[in-house]
Design an enzyme around this catalytic site. Structure first.
Site, mmCIF file in Angstrom:
data_model
loop_
_atom_site.group_PDB
_atom_site.id
_atom_site.type_symbol
_atom_site.label_atom_id
_atom_site.label_comp_id
_atom_site.label_asym_id
_atom_site.label_seq_id
_atom_site.Cartn_x
_atom_site.Cartn_y
_atom_site.Cartn_z
ATOM 1 N N LYS A 57 0.843 -1.203 0.000
ATOM 2 C CA LYS A 57 0.000 0.000 0.000
ATOM 3 C C LYS A 57 0.877 1.251 0.000
ATOM 4 O O LYS A 57 0.589 2.222 -0.702
ATOM 5 C CB LYS A 57 -0.938 -0.017 1.222
ATOM 6 C CG LYS A 57 -2.043 -1.076 1.100
ATOM 7 C CD LYS A 57 -2.831 -1.311 2.384
ATOM 8 C CE LYS A 57 -3.798 -2.493 2.200
ATOM 9 N NZ LYS A 57 -4.573 -2.817 3.409
ATOM 10 N N GLN A 101 -4.185 -1.573 9.781
ATOM 11 C CA GLN A 101 -4.222 -2.890 9.149
ATOM 12 C C GLN A 101 -4.868 -3.913 10.087
ATOM 13 O O GLN A 101 -4.529 -3.988 11.273
ATOM 14 C CB GLN A 101 -2.801 -3.328 8.749
ATOM 15 C CG GLN A 101 -2.735 -4.601 7.926
ATOM 16 C CD GLN A 101 -3.397 -4.489 6.550
ATOM 17 O OE1 GLN A 101 -3.506 -3.411 5.973
ATOM 18 N NE2 GLN A 101 -3.860 -5.607 6.019
ATOM 19 N N ASP A 124 -10.587 3.272 4.756
ATOM 20 C CA ASP A 124 -10.911 1.840 4.689
ATOM 21 C C ASP A 124 -12.429 1.613 4.735
ATOM 22 O O ASP A 124 -12.902 0.516 4.447
ATOM 23 C CB ASP A 124 -10.282 1.112 5.878
ATOM 24 C CG ASP A 124 -9.131 0.221 5.471
ATOM 25 O OD1 ASP A 124 -9.132 -0.257 4.321
ATOM 26 O OD2 ASP A 124 -8.244 -0.010 6.303
#
Ligand code: GUN
Length: 295
Positions: A57, A101, A124
Site C-alpha cells: 500500500k 491494518q 478503509d
C-alpha cells in the site's frame, strides 16, 4: 451441456486504470496549490501477511504521488496506545487517510480502534458510522471498504447488469462478505449471503448470476456449483502446498479456477484479479479524502 471458456478478468489492468486516474487527480491538486495527499498506515504486531499488504500500500501511494506515513507498534501495544496514535493522526493535517491494518493482534478491541478514526479520514470505510450508513436506505457512507468497492468496479467494467440479478456472496466477514452484499443490495441485486451454516451451498451457488467467493477456503467452489455464463469474483487468497512449485507452495483462490473457467462467463484469477483492485480503491479513497479536506 456445451462448455464455455470464461473471460479472464485482468484485475491488474483495471487497477492500473484506477491508479492512473488517481495520479491525475493528485497532479490536479498540486497544480491548484493544494497540499500533497497523505495516507497514514498503522501496523500493530508482526503478522507477515499484514506487513506485505502494508508495504504494497505504501509503494502504491508513492507511485500515485500520495505521501505515506508508516507507523508500527509492537504486538504488546495497549488499547490506549493504539487509540492514542489514531487520535494524533486525526489531528495531523498532513494525514488525509488512516489505515489500521487488520486483524489487530491479541486482545486489542478492533471496534474501539476503528471507532476512534475520524470518519473524514476513514479511507478503509470500516468506521461503524460508515458501515451503518452503507446498510441503510437513503444514507451514504463517506467511504466504502476497498475490496468490496473493487469487486463492484470489476462488475461495472464488465457491464454486468446488477439490477434484478441473483447475487450470491459466500462469506459474511466485516471486511468483504457483508459490505459487498450491502453494496449489491444498494444496486438492486437480489442477494443471498452464505456462511458455514448454510445448507446446500452448491445448490444456492448454482442460482447465482453473480457469485462472489470470500470465505478463505482454498478452491471450495467447484465447476458444478456454477451456472453456465455466471460471473465469478474470487476474493480468496490462500497459500497451499505444492511440491511442483519452486517455492513449495502457491496462491489459490476460494474458487477451483480450472474447473470454473470452463463454466463461468467471466472469472477473476488469483493472483491478479481482485487483489490489485483493493489497493487501487484505497488510493482512490485517499485522494477523495484529500479533496474533501481541501475543498
Ligand atoms: N486486512 C485485510 N484486508 C484489509 C483491508 O482492506 N484493510 C485493512 N485495514 N485491513 C485489512
Amino acid at each position: 451441456m456445451a462448455t464455455q471458456i470464461a473471460q479472464i478478468i485482468d484485475g491488474k489492468l483495471l487497477a492500473q486504470q484506477v491508479r492512473d486516474e488517481v495520479a491525475v487527480q493528485v497532479e490536479k491538486m498540486k497544480a491548484a496549490g493544494k497540499p500533497q495527499p497523505g495516507l497514514a498506515t498503522v501496523l500493530v504486531g508482526d503478522n507477515p501477511a499484514s506487513k506485505v499488504y502494508v508495504s504494497s500500500k505504501q509503494k502504491a501511494c508513492a507511485q500515485a504521488g500520495i505521501e505515506s506515513f508508516g507507523f508500527t507498534l509492537p504486538a504488546s501495544a495497549t488499547q490506549t496506545e493504539v487509540e492514542g496514535l489514531v487520535k494524533e493522526l486525526n489531528a495531523d493535517p498532513r494525514v488525509n487517510g488512516i489505515l489500521v491494518q487488520l486483524p489487530l493482534p491479541g486482545e486489542l478491541d478492533e471496534e474501539r480502534v476503528l471507532n476512534a478514526i475520524s470518519i473524514e479520514k476513514d479511507v478503509d470505510g470500516f468506521h461503524p458510522l460508515n458501515i451503518g450508513r452503507l446498510a441503510q436506505k437513503g444514507r451514504d457512507p463517506l467511504f466504502v471498504p476497498c475490496t468490496p468497492a473493487g469487486c463492484i468496479l470489476i462488475l461495472d467494467k464488465l457491464g454486468v447488469k446488477l439490477e434484478g440479478a441473483n447475487a450470491v456472496v459466500l462469506g459474511r466477514s466485516n471486511i468483504v462478505g457483508m459490505p459487498v452484499a450491502l453494496l449489491l443490495v444498494r444496486r438492486n441485486a437480489t442477494v443471498t449471503i452464505c456462511h458455514s451454516k448454510s445448507r446446500d451451498l452448491p445448490g444456492i451457488c448454482r442460482q447465482a448470476d453473480v457469485l462472489i467467493a470470500a470465505v478463505g477456503r482454498p478452491e471450495m467452489v467447484r465447476g458444478d456449483w456454477v451456472k453456465p455464463g455466471a460471473v465469478v469474483i474470487d476474493v480468496g487468497v490462500n497459500r497451499i502446498d505444492d511440491p511442483e512449485h519452486p517455492k513449495g507452495s502457491r496462491l489459490v483462490g476460494d474458487v477451483n479456477y480450472n474447473e470454473v473457467k470452463e463454466v463461468a462467463g467471466a472469472i477473476t484469477p488469483v493472483p491478479g484479479g481482485v487483489g490489485p483492485m483493493t489497493i487501487a480503491m484505497l488510493l482512490n479513497n485517499t485522494v477523495r479524502a484529500a479533496q474533501m479536506a481541501h475543498a
